[in-house]
Design an enzyme around this catalytic site. Sequence first.
Site, PDB file in Angstrom:
ATOM      1  N   ASP A  96      20.296  27.486  72.242  1.00  0.00           N
ATOM      2  CA  ASP A  96      20.174  25.887  71.529  1.00  0.00           C
ATOM      3  C   ASP A  96      18.855  25.448  72.150  1.00  0.00           C
ATOM      4  O   ASP A  96      18.769  24.934  71.642  1.00  0.00           O
ATOM      5  CB  ASP A  96      21.340  24.791  72.034  1.00  0.00           C
ATOM      6  N   GLU A 487      12.584  20.542  78.822  1.00  0.00           N
ATOM      7  CA  GLU A 487      13.337  21.541  77.908  1.00  0.00           C
ATOM      8  C   GLU A 487      13.198  21.482  76.615  1.00  0.00           C
ATOM      9  O   GLU A 487      12.868  20.687  75.092  1.00  0.00           O
ATOM     10  CB  GLU A 487      14.186  21.135  78.356  1.00  0.00           C
TER      11      GLU A 487
END
Length: 510
Positions: A96, A487
């Site tokens: 993810d 991120e």
Amino acid sequence: MGLSLSPLALIVLLACLTAFHQCNGNPFRKNNPFHHHHHPRFAKHNYRDALTKSIMFFEGQRSGRLPSNQRITWRRDSGLSDGAAMHVDLVGGYYDAGDNVKFGFPMAFTTTMLSWSVIEFGGLMKGELQNAKQAIRWATDYLLKATAHPDTIYVQVGDANQDHSCWERPEDMDTPRSVFKIDKSSPGSDVAGETAAALAAASLVFKRSDPTYSKLLTRRAIRVFQFADKYRGPYSNGLKKVVCPFYCSYSGYQDELLWGAAWLHRATRNPTYLNYIQVNGQILGAAEFDNTFGWDNKHVGARILLSKAFLVQRLKSLHDYKGHADNFICSLIPGAPFSSAQYTPGGLLFKMSDSNMQYVTSTSFLLLTYAKYLTSAHQIVNCGGTRVTPNRLRTIAKKQVDYLLGDNPLKMSYMVGYGPRYPQRIHHRGSSLPSVANHPARIQCSAGFNFMKSQSPNPNILVGAVIGGPDQKDRFPDQRSDYEQSEPATYINAPLVGALTYLAHSFGQL
């Protein structure tokens, strides 16, 4: 051969050249329902390039056996025995974000949003449509494996706590590939409802190009939704130690039941789902006043999606959803009554410090999609007496996407590989460690932290990755350890694919 024009033709041509956008900018553009959305014909950004890269990013997140046409070539096969811990095949799917865990909840939401991007704007995607469909299919093939057994969904592969205690390439992974599931005794209506939504939305994507696959997705979506609805409970009850605090279901599961039913209504046209929405909508929080749309909370998305049935298909029984959708839109309009959204001094929508850009991309997508529905129905939004037109919504969305692509105080593109200046030290294991091609020997669990802590730029460019973004004062330190701001995540990119498609098309770049 000389070209002779009559004086009248010359006057018309000159008039056209002076105000060329009034003559539709590009004389070869086909008439289509999108062309009258008044954007100037000159764009500062290459939205088409950004679109290509935003889809390519998903190839860098692939788990499993990579195909021969893999474009992000520093990646290699990984997770080839995933599922073995429970004797099931769970090879494939996506990591993810910057770690090596496969979390089913955000993966399903990513799939729903990639599919919605294609459903609304795929007709404008030209050469990128095939790539977008491949990105969706990489996810749906996995979701079909995860839902192969009735009343069971395998919702996670990998132990997040152990995974996070290492800094390893996915190709070197040696942390436990534990498998976690929901079933009748430990239900998870949130992840099941989202998985049903993903399968139903994707069934629409493949309806024409692969009707057999599309029917398989529809059948599975129906079965998964029945399971979600019949065995109710949040998945973070039974799996608390596993999924929290990473993808804990904070907003409950009611939103996913409404969202799942809305997608099944759209995919199947079966009156059962319309009836379900009419009977359960209020109980499931249709009118709740929350304005955050992301992997956890789907209320706003369900409102916009259901407003289409009222606006475009004239389903009078869903009249309320236009009002609910308008409430969300009004919350975003600076200076309008009921406006509650916060923006940074540089103009970026700011919801929270952790991975804020996911709300920027999801909101931009909803603005453009709702503008499309409103235009079809010749409607506007009324914010306590302030008239808000579809074009105003498009302008707000464009401003957000432009900020993301570099129109901001730091002149920084928050998409890796796009523009002259972009983040160099993203929080992503594969990108920050030497590639297998350059360093074939295994890099052990803790040895990787030397690379994580280094100030050097990441050796592998994760093209198209959009990261968490700046703080509420438009600052961005570009530090690898700063996962809140540095991120990337699949659910940041998924709605951006639709928004970039619309913008690339509206500026004549596609």
